[in-house]
Design an enzyme around this catalytic site. Structure first.
Site, PDB file in Angstrom:
ATOM      1  N   GLY A  60       0.845  -1.190   0.000  1.00  0.00           N
ATOM      2  CA  GLY A  60       0.000   0.000   0.000  1.00  0.00           C
ATOM      3  C   GLY A  60       0.875   1.231   0.000  1.00  0.00           C
ATOM      4  N   GLN A  65       2.578   9.846   2.279  1.00  0.00           N
ATOM      5  CA  GLN A  65       3.945   9.312   2.241  1.00  0.00           C
ATOM      6  C   GLN A  65       4.797   9.911   1.121  1.00  0.00           C
ATOM      7  OE1 GLN A  65       2.432   5.012   2.601  1.00  0.00           O
ATOM      8  NE2 GLN A  65       4.331   4.973   3.768  1.00  0.00           N
ATOM      9  N   CYS A 110       6.549  -0.217   7.494  1.00  0.00           N
ATOM     10  CA  CYS A 110       6.132   1.006   6.811  1.00  0.00           C
ATOM     11  C   CYS A 110       7.321   1.615   6.063  1.00  0.00           C
ATOM     12  CB  CYS A 110       5.597   2.010   7.845  1.00  0.00           C
ATOM     13  SG  CYS A 110       4.892   3.500   7.116  1.00  0.00           S
ATOM     14  N   LEU A 111       7.063   2.025   4.814  1.00  0.00           N
ATOM     15  CA  LEU A 111       8.148   2.617   4.009  1.00  0.00           C
ATOM     16  C   LEU A 111       8.625   3.937   4.605  1.00  0.00           C
ATOM     17  CD1 LEU A 111       6.948   2.019   0.332  1.00  0.00           C
ATOM     18  CD2 LEU A 111       8.635   0.719   1.645  1.00  0.00           C
ATOM     19  N   HIS A 153      -4.135   0.207   7.564  1.00  0.00           N
ATOM     20  CA  HIS A 153      -2.803   0.819   7.678  1.00  0.00           C
ATOM     21  C   HIS A 153      -2.745   2.097   6.844  1.00  0.00           C
ATOM     22  CE1 HIS A 153       1.800   0.443   7.804  1.00  0.00           C
ATOM     23  NE2 HIS A 153       1.615   1.324   6.834  1.00  0.00           N
ATOM     24  N   GLU A 154      -3.319   2.047   5.618  1.00  0.00           N
ATOM     25  CA  GLU A 154      -3.286   3.228   4.732  1.00  0.00           C
ATOM     26  C   GLU A 154      -4.234   4.312   5.202  1.00  0.00           C
ATOM     27  OE1 GLU A 154      -0.548   1.014   3.108  1.00  0.00           O
ATOM     28  OE2 GLU A 154      -0.837   3.174   2.945  1.00  0.00           O
ATOM     29  N   HIS A 157      -2.673   6.380   7.715  1.00  0.00           N
ATOM     30  CA  HIS A 157      -1.744   7.383   7.185  1.00  0.00           C
ATOM     31  C   HIS A 157      -2.471   8.681   6.837  1.00  0.00           C
ATOM     32  CE1 HIS A 157       2.223   5.596   7.000  1.00  0.00           C
ATOM     33  NE2 HIS A 157       1.815   4.551   6.294  1.00  0.00           N
TER      34      HIS A 157
HETATM   35  O1  LIG Z   1       1.752   2.534   4.080  1.00  0.00           O
HETATM   36  C1  LIG Z   1       2.264   1.669   3.346  1.00  0.00           C
HETATM   37  N1  LIG Z   1       3.528   1.324   3.468  1.00  0.00           N
HETATM   38  O2  LIG Z   1       4.246   1.934   4.414  1.00  0.00           O
HETATM   39  C2  LIG Z   1       4.169   0.346   2.589  1.00  0.00           C
HETATM   40  C3  LIG Z   1       5.071  -0.616   3.309  1.00  0.00           C
HETATM   41  N2  LIG Z   1       4.331  -1.433   4.264  1.00  0.00           N
HETATM   42  C4  LIG Z   1       3.616  -2.474   3.818  1.00  0.00           C
HETATM   43  O3  LIG Z   1       3.485  -2.723   2.649  1.00  0.00           O
HETATM   44  C5  LIG Z   1       2.991  -3.309   4.869  1.00  0.00           C
HETATM   45  C6  LIG Z   1       3.721  -4.327   5.488  1.00  0.00           C
HETATM   46  C7  LIG Z   1       3.122  -5.096   6.470  1.00  0.00           C
HETATM   47  C8  LIG Z   1       1.811  -4.881   6.854  1.00  0.00           C
HETATM   48  C9  LIG Z   1       1.096  -3.878   6.226  1.00  0.00           C
HETATM   49 CL1  LIG Z   1      -0.538  -3.597   6.683  1.00  0.00          CL
HETATM   50  C10 LIG Z   1       1.677  -3.088   5.241  1.00  0.00           C
HETATM   51 CL2  LIG Z   1       0.796  -1.798   4.499  1.00  0.00          CL
HETATM   52 NI    NI Z   2       2.945   2.770   5.888  1.00  0.00          NI
END
Ligand SMILES: O=CN(O)CCNC(=O)c1cccc(Cl)c1Cl
Ligand code: NI
Length: 183
Positions: A60, A65, A110-111, A153-154, A157
């Site tokens: 996501g 971000q 999270c990136l 999660h998104e 954000h």
């Molecule tokens: O906001 C998006 N990111 O930060 C992208 C990187 N994280 C992931 O892809 C990720 C990894 C684990 C669990 C979830 Cl729920 C997510 Cl979303």
């Molecule tokens: Ni994230």
């Protein structure tokens, strides 16, 4: 194309901003940004492209971000365990949700967070989501499993919330009786 240098990290104020609702349909420029967000996820999940451009994989990406405090995010999850999910959603909302909770046994990443933050992140197990496509068409979908987790999660954000805000600092791996581990 979006690369890692466009992704803001912890400490950047936009990560803690509540993003603004968007007017629909998006402008051409906003549509291009939306397209690039989804393209980033696909690229980040392609081993050759990810290696060539040094992309960290993601399922996501929220506009906050990339320092765009507007209410849209992309999801791209095409693994076999859950129904394929690949879209950009604008002005997303959780219309309803299960009472049951779920969490990823391996925690979340999270990136925008360049460190491991161990711990369970309790989320709703199932969500009915609403929103719009960049062209202004209504979206209504029920999600469960990893897509449901990633959606939350998104959406966090867009509200300036980070995944580790949900981790119990005293007991990161505490047992949540009403939450079950995914998988
Ligand atoms: O906001 C998006 N990111 O930060 C992208 C990187 N994280 C992931 O892809 C990720 C990894 C684990 C669990 C979830 Cl729920 C997510 Cl979303
Ligand atoms: Ni994230």
């Amino acid at each position: 194309m979006i690369t890692m240098d466009r992704i803001i990290r912890e400490g950047h104020p936009t990560l803690r901003m509540k993003a603004e609702e968007m007017a629909l349909p998006l402008s051409e420029e906003e549509k291009e940004t939306a397209r690039q967000m989804l393209e980033f996820l696909k690229n980040s999940q392609n081993p050759e492209i990810a290696e060539r451009y040094g992309l960290r994989p993601g399922i996501g990406l929220a506009a906050n971000q990339i320092d765009v405090p507007k209410r849209m995010f992309a999801l791209h999850i095409v693994d076999e365990d859950s129904e394929p999910v690949s879209f950009v959603i604008v002005n997303p909302k959780i219309a309803s949700h299960s009472g049951a909770k779920a969490y990823l046994p391996g925690g979340e990443g999270c990136l925008s967070v360049d460190r491991e933050v161990p711990g369970f992140v309790p989320r709703y197990a199932k969500v009915t989501i609403k929103g719009f496509t960049p062209d202004g068409e209504p979206i209504k979908r029920r999600l469960k499993g990893l897509p449901a987790i990633a959606f939350q999660h998104e959406l966090d954000h867009l509200n300036g919330v980070m995944f580790y805000d949900h981790i119990d600092p005293d007991e990161p791996f505490r047992n949540y009786p009403d939450a079950k581990p995914l998988g």
